[in-house]
Design an enzyme around this catalytic site. Structure first.
Site, mmCIF file in Angstrom:
data_model
loop_
_atom_site.group_PDB
_atom_site.id
_atom_site.type_symbol
_atom_site.label_atom_id
_atom_site.label_comp_id
_atom_site.label_asym_id
_atom_site.label_seq_id
_atom_site.Cartn_x
_atom_site.Cartn_y
_atom_site.Cartn_z
ATOM 1 N N HIS A 475 0.815 -1.213 0.000
ATOM 2 C CA HIS A 475 0.000 0.000 0.000
ATOM 3 C C HIS A 475 0.850 1.266 0.000
ATOM 4 O O HIS A 475 0.346 2.346 -0.287
ATOM 5 C CB HIS A 475 -0.973 -0.018 1.194
ATOM 6 C CG HIS A 475 -0.326 0.285 2.517
ATOM 7 N ND1 HIS A 475 0.173 -0.704 3.350
ATOM 8 C CD2 HIS A 475 -0.105 1.470 3.163
ATOM 9 C CE1 HIS A 475 0.658 -0.151 4.447
ATOM 10 N NE2 HIS A 475 0.501 1.173 4.357
ATOM 11 N N ASP A 529 0.011 -7.659 1.630
ATOM 12 C CA ASP A 529 0.512 -6.275 1.631
ATOM 13 C C ASP A 529 2.042 -6.291 1.635
ATOM 14 O O ASP A 529 2.688 -6.080 2.662
ATOM 15 C CB ASP A 529 -0.040 -5.544 2.859
ATOM 16 C CG ASP A 529 0.232 -4.039 2.800
ATOM 17 O OD1 ASP A 529 0.666 -3.559 1.717
ATOM 18 O OD2 ASP A 529 0.024 -3.363 3.823
ATOM 19 N N SER A 631 4.490 2.674 8.078
ATOM 20 C CA SER A 631 4.097 1.623 7.129
ATOM 21 C C SER A 631 5.268 1.168 6.269
ATOM 22 O O SER A 631 6.062 1.985 5.781
ATOM 23 C CB SER A 631 2.969 2.135 6.223
ATOM 24 O OG SER A 631 1.799 2.350 6.951
#
Length: 688
Positions: A475, A529, A631
């Site tokens: 992402h 992911d 992230s």
């Protein structure tokens, strides 16, 4: 008391030369006394010999006549020794023993020791003068050629072509001037096989046409020349001379030199020199003309084709160097060359040699070095090493290379391929020390997390897994095919970014199982992911740049609730939406069910809408968690069964329902095969 009285009677008797005489032992025919030594010198006129007869012998016996004996001596040499009790061998003759000598002088010696156990009467003998044939009776023939005997003497004479020297014994001859031009022939000393003349010098010449060499062959039995004296000098000698070579002088019984003499010349001089003495038969040789030959081994470290026992004038050979050697002419090298046998017996191109192959200066390698060899020729060994502690050699035996026969540096395991220095993974130069549990962690140094990569716009993280690849969350890069990345920094100020190492993207590869977002609703499915970013240029490893290890696929890399891992990044903290300086924290693993129970901060999303799969890890505790801005960063764990600090990336920061509680991480262990396959399929020719 008994006294042993010893006495010795030593006497010697000689007289003028007579034609006959008698010799008796002391007291004969009575017993001879003890301890006696008596000698008689017998001499007859010149030109006569002596015939000695024994008619009685009765002397104490002993082994080898060691006690009492009568000796017969001629010229200082014992010719006989008698003892014991002898009788005649013939019943009709009184003669017991007899001796005959071609010389006119003789000595008889009688000896008795100090003790005689029995009575012995000794001996009786007589002698007569006999005529001697000087031409046949002596070992040394007095004349070099013809010997003529008469009563009481002899005289020498010569063949018609000879003359008698002043010593009246030796004949001489003139024997020089002969020239031999035929391709085959035989030459011998004068009068061979009869004795050669004394005091002569014979010279012969062999002259053949150009392109042939004179080859002389001898038989040992065809050579009989007076031997050398005690100092090694030859009184009579045979010598060969060809150009600048000399063979000999030779003398002795049997030819002492090589039985075949290859002169390498079309002309040969032969000299036979004799002195005033000698009675040898001389010599005989054979010769023939042979095409001029060239030596077989003119170069070392090579093989010849054709391989022949003999090479002659105009023969051409191909000379091929053995493995590891080459011929260098100017700037051109080859493994073979041609050579021709020339008329002078020398090979053309004789200056060319097979020398060790030159491998050149070893090529450098990235992130390593090679020792400078003293030379770079065949057989030389060199060693490559990597820049420790940040790199190690991919193959343990890949550091040693040897200069091979093909002129290349070769390793037993890798061949001509250069060794590769691989970055050491998972080892920070300063391991992270947790001080307290606080939301957002605590300040960290880049040396604590040297694999940390900063993604700008939006703020995110990634993990360096080797010199060309960065691992991050899908992402983070799904809408940015050329992310802006930096490595080796802790602060995000503009000046810090300008001085940091910029990483440039070659391609972004997102896992094929990642589902694209519709951008209309909050994302609730973060399965798969994970993504890879390939770099254009390799990262140079050091204290601030070092990859993290990938997990293994064995059960040892399975995580359980309570296992503690490290996270790092520039995400949101309790007091700030984002931070300037890198922070790190220690986070425990919890069950996936725990993450399902977290209350969602976003009121538009329902908890049951979020997808939780086995491709995820749930971790965190109250006050300690990753958050927005972290992230894609690594969730690092200690490598199993390794005592020293060494970390692998177990997870990637993926998503969470809210910060400061529990977060969900991509389980990297499930994607190791995809990671390795993707990197292999997209790795072009290395730039190192």
């Amino acid at each position: 008391m008994w006294y042993l009285v010893l006495f010795s009677l030593l006497a010697s008797f000689s007289a003028e030369p007579t034609m006959h005489g008698e010799i008796l032992s002391p007291n004969y025919p009575q017993a001879y006394p003890n301890d006696v030594v008596k000698s008689w010198d017998i001499e007859v006129p010149e030109g006569f010999g002596i015939h000695l007869y024994f008619t009685h012998v009765d002397i104490e016996p002993s082994e080898s006549c060691a006690y009492d004996s009568v000796q017969i001596i001629s010229g200082g040499i014992e010719e006989g020794r008698l003892c014991g009790q002898r009788t005649s061998k013939s019943p009709n003759s009184p003669i017991i023993e007899e001796f005959q000598f071609p010389y006119n002088k003789l000595q008889v010696v009688f000896t008795s020791d100090f003790s005689i156990e029995e009575q012995f009467t000794g001996f009786a003998a007589y002698y007569t003068a006999i005529d001697v044939n000087e031409c046949t009776d002596f070992t040394d023939v007095p004349c070099s050629h013809f010997c003529n005997n008469f009563i009481g003497g002899y005289f020498c004479s010569c063949p018609p072509e000879y003359f008698l020297h002043d010593d009246m014994r030796n004949c001489g001859v003139n024997c020089s001037g002969d020239v031999f031009t035929a391709l085959i022939g035989e030459i011998s000393s004068p009068n061979y096989p009869n004795p050669y003349p004394e005091n002569s010098r014979c010279e012969y010449q062999i002259q053949l046409q150009e392109g042939f060499q004179v080859v002389v062959t001898m038989q040992r039995e065809d050579f009989d020349v007076e031997p050398a004296d005690s100092e090694g000098n030859c009184p009579d000698s045979l010598t060969f001379a060809a150009k600048n070579q000399q063979f000999g002088p030779y003398c002795g019984d049997g030819f002492p030199g090589p039985l075949t003499i290859r002169t390498q010349s079309n002309t040969l001089g032969i000299v036979f020199q004799t002195d005033l003495m000698g009675q040898k038969k001389g010599w005989k040789l054979r010769y023939h003309g042979d095409p001029i030959s060239c030596p077989k081994e003119s170069t070392a470290n090579s093989n010849w084709e054709p391989d022949k026992a003999k090479y002659v004038f105009k023969d051409v050979v191909k000379i091929t160097c053995v493995d590891g050697f080459e011929v260098v002419e100017g700037h051109v090298s080859s493994t073979s060359y041609y050579s021709t046998c020339q008329s002078d017996g020398q090979w053309s191109n004789s200056g060319l040699k097979c020398q060790p192959v030159y491998c050149g200066i070893p090529d450098p390698i990235a992130n390593g070095k090679v020792e400078e060899p003293e030379n770079s020729v065949f057989g030389t060994v060199i060693h490559y090493t990597c820049e420790e502690p940040y790199y190690y050699m991919e193959h343990e035996e890949g550091g040693e290379y040897r200069c091979a026969a093909n002129g290349r540096w070769v390793n037993d395991q890798l061949g001509i391929e250069l060794p590769r220095c691989i970055p050491v993974c998972g080892v920070p130069t300063e391991p992270f020390q947790v001080q307290q549990k606080i939301f957002g962690g605590q300040p960290a140094k880049i040396e604590n997390f040297p694999w940390q990569v900063f993604f700008n716009h939006p703020t995110a993280g990634g993990a360096l897994i080797n010199e060309y690849w960065v691992l991050t969350a899908a992402h983070v890069v799904e809408k940015n095919s050329d992310p802006s990345m930096y490595a080796g920094i802790t602060a995000l100020r503009l000046a810090d970014l300008e001085n940091a190492q910029r990483l440039y993207t070659k391609r972004v590869i997102i896992h094929p199982g990642w589902k694209e977002d519709d951008d209309l609703n909050p994302r609730t499915n973060f399965d798969n992911d994970i993504a890879l970013v390939q770099l254009k240029d390799p990262v140079k490893m050091g204290p601030k740049f070092s990859p993290i290890c990938l997990p293994g696929t064995s059960s040892e890399y399975n995580l359980s609730p309570g296992d503690m891992g490290l996270i790092s990044g520039w995400g949101r903290t309790e007091k700030r939406l984002h931070v300037i300086n890198l922070r790190g924290a220690k986070v425990p693993v919890t069950s996936l069910e725990t993450c399902k129970q977290v209350k969602e901060e976003n009121p538009t999303a329902r908890p049951e809408d979020y997808v939780i799969t086995d491709n995820m890890i749930c971790a965190g505790e109250k006050g300690v968690d990753s958050c927005k801005g972290d992230s894609g960063g690594a969730f690092a764990f200690q490598v199993p069964n390794v005592k020293a600090p060494k970390f692998y990336v177990a997870g990637l920061v993926s998503w969470g329902k809210k910060c400061g509680a529990y977060g969900v991480y991509t389980k990297v262990k499930n994607y190791v095969d995809w990671i390795l396959k993707t990197m292999q399929e997209n790795s072009g020719p290395r730039k190192d």
